[in-house]
Design a protein around this motif. Structure first.
Motif, short mmCIF file in Angstrom:
data_model
loop_
_atom_site.label_atom_id
_atom_site.label_comp_id
_atom_site.label_asym_id
_atom_site.label_seq_id
_atom_site.Cartn_x
_atom_site.Cartn_y
_atom_site.Cartn_z
N GLU A 1 81.18 13.27 -2.55
CA GLU A 1 81.21 11.81 -2.08
C GLU A 1 81.00 11.83 -0.59
N TRP B 1 77.05 11.86 -0.29
CA TRP B 1 76.49 10.81 -0.84
C TRP B 1 76.75 9.47 -0.02
N ALA B 2 77.82 9.15 0.53
CA ALA B 2 78.31 8.21 1.19
C ALA B 2 77.77 8.30 2.64
N SER B 3 77.45 9.40 3.34
CA SER B 3 77.01 9.55 4.70
C SER B 3 75.95 8.52 4.83
N ASP B 4 75.86 8.18 6.26
CA ASP B 4 74.87 7.30 6.65
C ASP B 4 73.21 8.10 6.60
N ALA C 1 72.53 7.92 2.72
CA ALA C 1 72.32 6.39 2.46
C ALA C 1 71.20 5.76 2.97
N THR C 2 70.79 6.27 4.03
CA THR C 2 69.43 5.85 4.67
C THR C 2 68.17 6.53 4.05
N ARG D 1 68.46 7.19 0.78
CA ARG D 1 68.25 6.62 -0.66
C ARG D 1 67.52 5.20 -0.43
N GLN D 2 68.10 4.52 0.55
CA GLN D 2 67.54 3.17 0.89
C GLN D 2 65.88 3.30 1.01
#
Length: 105
Positions: free
Chosen positions: A62, A65-68, A71-72, A74-75
């Protein structure tokens, strides 16, 4: 020890681009606690990738997966795969998932 897997279904003609953008996320998993991290591309369907990670705790995943950073990434790949994207969990109950390390308790 928990095993996490994610099925990625990449849209046609975008698999190589998706792989190039997402590969750094696989390589960074160890820095968030992953004992092992793999990206598998199926031979029968070259648009299907499976991300597999072995984590000491689900909280480690988690945090990854939630790290900046992730997340970048994934974007950046958002338009390249089919949604929804659901991480799934399995528990290793037998065998040695990482040869040379202590057996799973």
């Amino acid at each position: 020890m928990d095993l996490n897997y994610i099925d990625w279904h990449v849209t046609p003609f975008r698999a190589d681009r998706w792989y190039g953008l997402w590969r750094p996320a696989i390589e960074r998993a160890a820095s968030y606690g992953a004992v092992a991290s793999y990206l598998i591309r199926t031979e029968a369907d070259p648009l299907h990738f499976q991300q597999v990670g072995l984590w000491p705790t689900r909280a480690d995943f988690e945090r990854y997966w939630a790290s900046d950073e992730i997340a970048t990434l994934r974007q950046s790949i958002m338009p390249l795969y089919h949604k929804p994207l659901l991480p799934e969990w399995a528990t290793v109950v037998a065998g040695d998932p990482v040869p040379g390390r202590a057996p799973v308790a």
